[in-house]
Design an enzyme around this catalytic site. Structure first.
Site, PDB file in Angstrom:
ATOM      1  N   CYS A 130      -0.512   5.280  -3.116  1.00 54.64           N
ATOM      2  CA  CYS A 130      -0.679   4.335  -1.992  1.00 54.64           C
ATOM      3  C   CYS A 130      -1.967   3.510  -2.057  1.00 54.64           C
ATOM      4  CB  CYS A 130      -0.590   5.083  -0.674  1.00 54.64           C
ATOM      5  SG  CYS A 130      -1.618   6.551  -0.606  1.00 54.64           S
ATOM      6  N   HIS A 243      -4.684   3.047   5.415  1.00 57.22           N
ATOM      7  CA  HIS A 243      -5.885   3.325   4.619  1.00 57.22           C
ATOM      8  C   HIS A 243      -6.780   2.090   4.597  1.00 57.22           C
ATOM      9  CE1 HIS A 243      -3.973   6.912   3.398  1.00 57.22           C
ATOM     10  NE2 HIS A 243      -3.674   6.643   2.143  1.00 57.22           N
TER      11      HIS A 243
END
Ligand code: A2P
Length: 347
Positions: A130, A243
């Site tokens: 990711c 994130h």
């Protein structure tokens, strides 16, 4: 898109699995049939998709018959158990785990960066890590104009990266702390609520953790730049999902900041978020549930003439996982790549 297809989600009850379901509906993916697979623990449970109840099945040897595309997000060992059988049954597996990412017979694809790599698949296509996807989408448009020599990245990674149970644990810990109780850590190694810690994946002899080495090795593979210099520090922070990353890029020559801003303003999968008057830049709270990677605070590094600094936030479950997988599936349909280019499955 050529035709409606049979899709199976392996790991349908997990954080990424749930997002895959949402995206299939949201993007009107051309589905003939949808099969939901998980561990035996979830067998028999029901999930509503497009107003229809679908019963979750335990993954088994017969699960993949007649399936065209498997979207796998059930961890590396589950992928290792089922991917090859799914391919032998005639499916193309888009795998979100790290099991096959660095396998030379498995393309590692971010559609905004290397869609052409998908064509070489032999039944399995890997969805990258990711943090790597989010960074790649943001820096590749600059790399195309002037090759990047070195990347220094620090990440601020949410609980969602460790799955649905880690997200629940973060919330429980926060409630416990606010109620004066000791937080309990079971999924993540330490309390994440009101805390942070370096990413807890296994460390190598050089002191880098696995997550950091994924950023190094996967970026090189996706960019097709085996010598690209990348160093990363990955940190888990008390955020539920989305994130963030602080990135320093070194180029051969100075990179005009305004030019970088213009390029990222029109780059696919990127949304420029910069209001220098109000000091408003990407935040995980704004990236949550969003498709694009939010990029901002693009500035000249005052300590190095040939370096730029930038900041990004991206939804780890969306573009960092489920959305990228669905985009790969859409690419397969668009380019008619559902058949295996080489029938010998050498995984
Ligand atoms: P289950 O819910 O039955 O445990 P997350 O990353 O959010 O933790 O989700 C992991 C996903 O992978 C879940 O859907 C989980 O199903 C699934 N899973 C875990 N182990 C297996 C397994 N052995 N076989 C199939 N699916 C699995």
């Amino acid at each position: 898109m050529s035709r409606d297809v049979n899709v199976a989600i392996l790991g349908a009850t997990g954080a990424v699995g749930k997002e895959l379901l949402e995206l299939l509906a949201e993007r009107n993916f051309p589905l003939k049939q949808l099969k939901l697979l998980a561990s035996p623990r979830s067998a028999g449970s029901k999930i509503v998709f497009n107003d229809q109840e679908i019963t979750v099945q335990a993954a088994s040897e017969s699960s993949f018959e007649g399936v065209d595309i498997v979207l796998a997000s059930a961890g590396g060992s589950t992928s290792r158990t089922w991917a090859k059988q799914a391919v032998e049954a005639g499916a193309v597996v888009i795998d979100n785990s790290s099991a096959f990412r660095m396998d030379e017979n498995v393309p590692l694809v971010v559609p905004e960066i290397n869609p052409e790599a998908a064509a070489a698949h032999q039944g399995i296509i890997a969805n990258p890590n990711c943090t790597t996807i989010l960074m790649g989408v943001a820096i590749y448009p600059l790399h195309q104009v002037q090759p990047i020599k070195r990347v220094v990245v620090s990440t601020y990674q949410s609980a969602s990266g460790a799955g649905a149970r880690a997200m629940e644990e973060a919330q429980t810990q926060a409630r416990d702390i606010l109620n004066g109780k000791q937080p309990q850590a079971e999924v993540l190694p330490y309390p994440i609520a009101f805390n942070l810690f370096p990413h807890n994946s296994p460390l190598n002899d050089q002191g880098y953790c696995e997550e950091e080495m994924k950023m190094v090795n996967e970026t090189r593979k996706i960019f097709d730049e085996p010598e690209l210099k990348v160093t990363a520090t990955c940190v888990r922070v008390p955020i539920l999902r989305a994130h963030s990353e602080a990135i320093n890029l070194e180029f051969e020559r100075p990179f005009d900041v305004q030019r970088a801003r213009e390029l990222l303003g029109v780059a696919p999968g990127v949304k420029l978020v910069e209001d220098w008057q109000t000091n408003y830049f990407p935040m995980p709270i704004d990236a949550t549930g969003q498709d694009p990677v939010l990029v901002g605070r693009i500035r000249q590094d005052i300590s190095q003439d040939c370096n730029l600094e930038l900041w990004l936030c991206g939804d780890q479950i969306r573009k960092g996982a489920a959305l990228n997988a669905i985009q790969i599936a859409e690419l397969l349909l668009e380019k008619n790549l559902l058949t295996v280019s080489n029938s010998a499955v050498s995984i």
